[in-house]
Every structure is written in structure tokens, then in C-alpha cells.
Design a protein around this motif. Structure first.
Motif, PDB file in Angstrom:
ATOM      1  N   LEU A   1      34.611  30.343   4.224  1.00 14.13           N
ATOM      2  CA  LEU A   1      33.615  29.673   3.382  1.00 14.13           C
ATOM      3  C   LEU A   1      34.278  28.889   2.246  1.00 14.13           C
ATOM      4  O   LEU A   1      33.798  27.818   1.868  1.00 14.13           O
ATOM      5  CB  LEU A   1      32.643  30.705   2.804  1.00 14.13           C
ATOM      6  CG  LEU A   1      31.644  31.316   3.787  1.00 14.13           C
ATOM      7  CD1 LEU A   1      30.817  32.399   3.097  1.00 14.13           C
ATOM      8  CD2 LEU A   1      30.732  30.249   4.360  1.00 14.13           C
ATOM      9  N   LEU A   2      35.372  29.423   1.696  1.00  9.90           N
ATOM     10  CA  LEU A   2      36.063  28.715   0.608  1.00  9.90           C
ATOM     11  C   LEU A   2      36.606  27.380   1.108  1.00  9.90           C
ATOM     12  O   LEU A   2      36.426  26.334   0.462  1.00  9.90           O
ATOM     13  CB  LEU A   2      37.191  29.576   0.051  1.00  9.90           C
ATOM     14  CG  LEU A   2      38.016  28.935  -1.079  1.00  9.90           C
ATOM     15  CD1 LEU A   2      37.153  28.705  -2.310  1.00  9.90           C
ATOM     16  CD2 LEU A   2      39.218  29.799  -1.434  1.00  9.90           C
ATOM     17  N   TYR A   3      37.263  27.408   2.261  1.00  5.61           N
ATOM     18  CA  TYR A   3      37.798  26.164   2.816  1.00  5.61           C
ATOM     19  C   TYR A   3      36.679  25.170   3.106  1.00  5.61           C
ATOM     20  O   TYR A   3      36.762  23.990   2.739  1.00  5.61           O
ATOM     21  CB  TYR A   3      38.574  26.459   4.106  1.00  5.61           C
ATOM     22  CG  TYR A   3      40.021  26.798   3.873  1.00  5.61           C
ATOM     23  CD1 TYR A   3      40.924  25.834   3.434  1.00  5.61           C
ATOM     24  CD2 TYR A   3      40.506  28.084   4.094  1.00  5.61           C
ATOM     25  CE1 TYR A   3      42.254  26.134   3.207  1.00  5.61           C
ATOM     26  CE2 TYR A   3      41.836  28.396   3.878  1.00  5.61           C
ATOM     27  CZ  TYR A   3      42.704  27.414   3.439  1.00  5.61           C
ATOM     28  OH  TYR A   3      44.019  27.716   3.216  1.00  5.61           O
ATOM     29  N   MET A   4      35.637  25.636   3.765  1.00  4.25           N
ATOM     30  CA  MET A   4      34.553  24.733   4.135  1.00  4.25           C
ATOM     31  C   MET A   4      33.820  24.223   2.904  1.00  4.25           C
ATOM     32  O   MET A   4      33.422  23.052   2.840  1.00  4.25           O
ATOM     33  CB  MET A   4      33.588  25.443   5.083  1.00  4.25           C
ATOM     34  CG  MET A   4      34.229  25.885   6.384  1.00  4.25           C
ATOM     35  SD  MET A   4      33.055  26.407   7.633  1.00  4.25           S
ATOM     36  CE  MET A   4      32.365  24.834   8.106  1.00  4.25           C
ATOM     37  N   GLY A   5      33.647  25.096   1.903  1.00  3.50           N
ATOM     38  CA  GLY A   5      32.953  24.688   0.686  1.00  3.50           C
ATOM     39  C   GLY A   5      33.688  23.588  -0.050  1.00  3.50           C
ATOM     40  O   GLY A   5      33.099  22.568  -0.442  1.00  3.50           O
ATOM     41  N   VAL A   6      35.004  23.769  -0.238  1.00  2.00           N
ATOM     42  CA  VAL A   6      35.778  22.764  -0.978  1.00  2.00           C
ATOM     43  C   VAL A   6      35.918  21.481  -0.163  1.00  2.00           C
ATOM     44  O   VAL A   6      35.810  20.368  -0.702  1.00  2.00           O
ATOM     45  CB  VAL A   6      37.170  23.330  -1.344  1.00  2.00           C
ATOM     46  CG1 VAL A   6      38.032  22.254  -2.005  1.00  2.00           C
ATOM     47  CG2 VAL A   6      37.029  24.516  -2.289  1.00  2.00           C
TER      48      VAL A   6
ATOM     49  N   VAL B   1      23.592  27.287  -0.509  1.00  2.00           N
ATOM     50  CA  VAL B   1      22.687  26.831   0.557  1.00  2.00           C
ATOM     51  C   VAL B   1      23.474  26.455   1.800  1.00  2.00           C
ATOM     52  O   VAL B   1      23.118  26.812   2.934  1.00  2.00           O
ATOM     53  CB  VAL B   1      21.851  25.628   0.067  1.00  2.00           C
ATOM     54  CG1 VAL B   1      21.030  25.044   1.208  1.00  2.00           C
ATOM     55  CG2 VAL B   1      20.946  26.046  -1.083  1.00  2.00           C
ATOM     56  N   GLN B   2      24.584  25.737   1.601  1.00  2.00           N
ATOM     57  CA  GLN B   2      25.394  25.316   2.732  1.00  2.00           C
ATOM     58  C   GLN B   2      26.014  26.514   3.446  1.00  2.00           C
ATOM     59  O   GLN B   2      26.102  26.539   4.680  1.00  2.00           O
ATOM     60  CB  GLN B   2      26.499  24.373   2.243  1.00  2.00           C
ATOM     61  CG  GLN B   2      26.967  23.382   3.275  1.00  2.00           C
ATOM     62  CD  GLN B   2      27.652  22.207   2.625  1.00  2.00           C
ATOM     63  OE1 GLN B   2      28.434  22.362   1.688  1.00  2.00           O
ATOM     64  NE2 GLN B   2      27.384  21.012   3.122  1.00  2.00           N
ATOM     65  N   ALA B   3      26.428  27.532   2.670  1.00  2.00           N
ATOM     66  CA  ALA B   3      26.997  28.742   3.278  1.00  2.00           C
ATOM     67  C   ALA B   3      25.963  29.450   4.135  1.00  2.00           C
ATOM     68  O   ALA B   3      26.273  29.939   5.231  1.00  2.00           O
ATOM     69  CB  ALA B   3      27.527  29.667   2.186  1.00  2.00           C
ATOM     70  N   MET B   4      24.732  29.517   3.643  1.00  2.00           N
ATOM     71  CA  MET B   4      23.675  30.162   4.423  1.00  2.00           C
ATOM     72  C   MET B   4      23.388  29.388   5.708  1.00  2.00           C
ATOM     73  O   MET B   4      23.150  29.976   6.772  1.00  2.00           O
ATOM     74  CB  MET B   4      22.404  30.269   3.586  1.00  2.00           C
ATOM     75  CG  MET B   4      22.545  31.159   2.358  1.00  2.00           C
ATOM     76  SD  MET B   4      23.037  32.836   2.785  1.00  2.00           S
ATOM     77  CE  MET B   4      21.616  33.376   3.732  1.00  2.00           C
ATOM     78  N   VAL B   5      23.444  28.057   5.609  1.00  2.00           N
ATOM     79  CA  VAL B   5      23.223  27.229   6.802  1.00  2.00           C
ATOM     80  C   VAL B   5      24.297  27.500   7.847  1.00  2.00           C
ATOM     81  O   VAL B   5      24.035  27.500   9.055  1.00  2.00           O
ATOM     82  CB  VAL B   5      23.211  25.738   6.417  1.00  2.00           C
ATOM     83  CG1 VAL B   5      23.207  24.854   7.661  1.00  2.00           C
ATOM     84  CG2 VAL B   5      21.998  25.426   5.559  1.00  2.00           C
ATOM     85  N   LEU B   6      25.531  27.767   7.400  1.00  2.00           N
ATOM     86  CA  LEU B   6      26.629  28.020   8.324  1.00  2.00           C
ATOM     87  C   LEU B   6      26.612  29.444   8.854  1.00  2.00           C
ATOM     88  O   LEU B   6      26.929  29.683  10.027  1.00  2.00           O
ATOM     89  CB  LEU B   6      27.963  27.740   7.633  1.00  2.00           C
ATOM     90  CG  LEU B   6      28.225  26.296   7.206  1.00  2.00           C
ATOM     91  CD1 LEU B   6      29.489  26.213   6.391  1.00  2.00           C
ATOM     92  CD2 LEU B   6      28.317  25.386   8.418  1.00  2.00           C
ATOM     93  N   LEU B   7      26.256  30.417   7.992  1.00  2.00           N
ATOM     94  CA  LEU B   7      26.368  31.823   8.370  1.00  2.00           C
ATOM     95  C   LEU B   7      25.211  32.310   9.231  1.00  2.00           C
ATOM     96  O   LEU B   7      25.420  33.084  10.167  1.00  2.00           O
ATOM     97  CB  LEU B   7      26.471  32.691   7.115  1.00  2.00           C
ATOM     98  CG  LEU B   7      27.809  32.678   6.385  1.00  2.00           C
ATOM     99  CD1 LEU B   7      27.738  33.542   5.135  1.00  2.00           C
ATOM    100  CD2 LEU B   7      28.924  33.160   7.289  1.00  2.00           C
TER     101      LEU B   7
END
Length: 425
Positions: free
Chosen positions: A185-190, A236-242
Motif C-alpha cells: 500500500l505504501l508503494y502504491m499510495g506514493v 479511499v484508494q487503499a480500500m478500493v484496492l483491498l
């Protein structure tokens, strides 16, 4: 800091981002692509396994030459084999398309490779010829020995390890799945929100509206509100991915096992490990809490760094070049991952764990694998929060001084000196 406008900034930035079609297109494209890829892998490997199983149940016509004397004529006949009177002619028949496969068994198969001349039936399906040669020798050896278990010991044994550490059962990789998700998530978030982090301060300068905004808003309120908005959008983006990943794991628990099993795999299909999310994941609350803290601190730290960079640069194009250096720092720990895992207390590992730009990735990796002491994880998280606060503070001051630097890069030293000399700053 006057906080009465903070909610206004936060709400405006979150609504503006979430109402952009491009945001949802980017966010949804990744999980949809993952679902499609896993579905194709599942279908492709299931078809391949079904094809191989069907072929195993049928006789395969082949010729063979045996210089070792190990091949049993009875076993070979049961498998569809015929001993070639002339090995050269049998191999030539395959080359000319009059036969499918010919096996040339050397005098010592343990020292020399079995030479196979066979029809090319595709990259995956052609692996069956290697399996045919191994099958022939293993079944012949089993007949001669009289005990299939002895042959099994020589050709391959499955193992199940029970690991202990400090008097407690070690969960191993089973407990690394959930903490490891925070690293992903850290990699994808940044990577996905990095440009938005840079634009926190650059956008207003490019639009020439900073003077108007700063007449009604305190710079600290503006920057903090924008940073919190990016964090909220990241959630929000993390929830969409997870959520899709969890649903796939729950609805299709055998998906990964089927995807990894294949004709070229040394393990039979029924011995392949199932998908980790299918019930083998172990929940370690301490590791998960540490991962959440390090992830939050790391994400805020990178956000603060990119905010400060954006405050210096006159345009987003200029700021984009610095973004590459930040990404390089994030990927550096992956190049030294083997060293960190093998010797987590080495000087290099400790440096990467404490150096702010490499600390989030290194600490998350060590924590997922159980190589990070709890006290050190908490300390690293505190350091990251401290650096995040300092970088946001720096970004505010640089933004205040560089808000009207439309055409040139801001001098950090001059901006800080000017900020200190200004009353109330």
C-alpha cells in the motif's frame, strides 16, 4: 493556527479529487486488471493441468534406446513405449514427422542427461516429454526395487517444518501476509498519489491565485488541510484496492494454488499450496499495529517531503524531476533486501531502517518477516512522524515565501531567513 477553515479546505480537496473521473479510472483499473490476470491464470493453468492429467491417463507412443539397462520392458510397454532397434533411425523418424518422441537413455542417467527428440507441441505442453522420461525411469526403478517408497525418497520428498523461536512457535511467512500488505500500500499510495502531493503547493502558483487564497487563509491551514485530504484520498484508494483482493481470496480460496501449479512444476497439482488467504494466514496483532504506524508515518513523511519540494519549484514539470529521486530512495531497500533479511542487525540494515527516506520500506519489510523488535518499530514510527511534522512545517514556510515565485526556483536559505524575520511566523 486558525482551524475554523481547516474543514473547508479538507472537504473541498477531498470532494474535488473524488469527483474526478480520472481518479476512479486510475484506482479501479488496477484491481480490475489484477482480477482479469488472476482469472486468466486460473483458467489457463486449470486447462493445462486438465490436459496433462488426461495425457497421463493415456498411453503415449514412443520409442527408446536404453544403454543403462535400467528400463523395464514391461513398464515401457505399459506406457506405450517400444524399444528401437536402430536409435539413429528412430530419432530421424521424429525429425521427419513420422513419430512423436524418442528417448535415448545414457549408460548412467545420474551423470548424463536423457536425450529427447520430440515433436514441438508448444512451450508448456512440450514439458510432458521430460515428465515421460522421468516417469519411465522412476517406474522401472520402482519395479526393480520392489518398494515405491524407496523410489519416492530418492526422487523427491515433501517436508513440513515446525519452527520455534524463544520458546514460542514461529508463525513464519503465514504471519507476514497482512503486515506485508502495508508495504504494498505504501508503494502504491506514493506512486499513485505522488503527483497530487507535489501539486498541493504548485497548483495555486501555476494558476496565479495564491495571493487571493492567502488573503483569506492561513498558509498552515491550507497546507495541513491539503495534506489531510491526500491522506483521506489515500485511504479511499487503499480500500478500493483491498476490498476486491479480499473478496477474491474469500470467494476463490484455491486460486493462487491453481495458478502456481503447472506442467513445469515439480510438485503434483494436488500437492500445491493453497492460496494464503484461504485459511492459512495468521493474524499477529502486534506486527499489524506496528505496520499501520510505520505506514502512516512513512506516507505522511513522503507527503511532507513532496509538499516541501513543490513549494520550491515554480511548476509541476520542474517538481516532477525531483519526484524521481524520491521514488529511487523508496526502491533502494528492495535492492538490499537480501542483505537486510539475512543480517537484520548489520550496519547497512540499521542505517536503512533509521534513515528517513529508506526507513518506511525497510522497517515494513523487517516487521512483516518478524525481524524488527517492537521497541525499534515504535521508535522508527515516532521518527517518521517527527520528520513528517518537520517537513510539513518547512513546506508551509517555503510556500509562504515562494507563493509568488512564478518563474524561478525558490532559494531555501533565503526563504527561511525571511520567514524568521517576519513577525508571528
Amino acid at each position: 493556527m486558525k482551524l475554523h477553515n481547516l474543514g473547508t479546505v479538507l472537504g473541498f480537496e477531498v470532494r474535488r479529487t473524488l469527483t474526478k473521473p480520472s481518479f476512479w479510472l486510475t484506482s479501479l483499473s488496477i484491481p480490475l486488471l489484477m482480477v482479469v490476470i488472476f482469472a486468466l491464470m486460473f483458467w489457463s493453468n486449470s486447462s493445462a493441468l486438465s490436459s496433462v492429467d488426461t495425457q497421463r491417463g493415456e498411453k503415449q507412443a514412443f520409442t527408446y534406446a536404453d544403454s543403462s539397462g535400467l528400463v523395464s520392458p514391461t513398464v515401457a510397454a505399459e506406457m506405450g513405449g517400444t524399444r528401437a532397434a536402430d536409435a539413429t533411425a528412430a530419432a530421424q523418424a521424429v525429425r521427419e514427422g513420422r513419430a512423436e518422441v524418442h528417448l535415448d537413455i545414457p549408460a548412467d542417467p545420474t551423470r548424463e542427461a536423457v536425450h529427447i527428440v520430440a515433436e514441438d507441441v508448444g512451450l508448456i505442453q512440450s514439458g510432458q516429454w521430460h515428465a515421460l522420461a522421468r516417469d519411465l525411469l522412476e517406474r522401472s526403478a520402482s519395479e526393480r526395487i520392489g518398494d515405491s517408497r524407496l523410489v519416492g525418497v530418492l526422487t523427491g520428498v515433501s517436508t513440513d517444518a515446525e519452527l520455534w523461536k524463544d520458546g514460542h512457535r514461529s508463525p513464519g511467512l503465514a504471519a507476514a501476509v497482512v503486515p506485508g500488505l502495508f508495504l504494498v500500500l505504501l508503494y502504491m499510495g506514493v506512486l499513485m498519489l505522488g503527483q497530487q502531493m507535489l501539486n498541493i503547493t504548485v497548483e495555486e502558483k501555476e494558476n496565479r491565485v495564491t495571493e487571493m487564497i492567502l488573503t483569506t487563509l492561513d498558509p498552515r491551514v491550507l497546507i495541513v488541510g491539503k495534506v489531510l485530504a491526500v491522506f483521506a484520498v489515500g485511504i479511499v484508494q487503499a480500500m478500493v484496492l483491498l476490498v476486491p483482493a479480499v473478496l477474491v481470496g474469500v470467494l476463490f480460496p484455491g486460486l493462487l494454488g491453481a495458478a502456481t501449479a503447472g506442467p513445469g512444476n515439480t510438485l503434483p497439482a494436488d500437492e500445491m499450496p493453497p492460496l494464503a488467504l484461504g485459511g492459512e494466514v495468521l493474524i499477529d496483532p502486534v506486527r499489524i499495529v506496528l505496520a499501520a504506524l510505520i505506514f502512516t508515518g512513512g506516507f505522511l513523511m513522503f507527503t511532507g517531503l513532496l509538499v516541501a519540494i513543490g513549494s520550491i519549484m515554480p511548476t509541476a514539470k520542474d517538481a516532477g524531476s525531483a519526484f524521481g529521486a524520491v521514488i529511487l530512495a523508496m526502491f533502494l531497500p528492495l535492492y538490499t533486501a537480501t542483505m537486510v533479511i539475512n543480517d537484520p542487525t548489520s550496519v547497512v540494515s540499521e542505517f536503512l531502517t533509521w534513515f528517513p527516506l529508506t526507513a518506511p520500506v525497510t522497517a515494513l519489510l523487517r516487521n512483516a518477516l518478524g525481524l524488527l523488535p517492537v521497541w525499534q518499530g515504535v521508535a522508527v514510527a515516532l521518527v517518521l512522524f517527527a520528520f513528517a511534522s518537520a517537513l510539513v512545517w518547512l513546506g508551509v514556510r517555503l510556500f509562504r515565501q515562494g507563493s509568488i515565485s512564478y518563474d524561478k526556483r525558490l532559494s531555501v536559505g533565503k526563504a527561511l531567513r525571511a520567514s524568521r524575520s517576519r513577525p508571528g511566523s
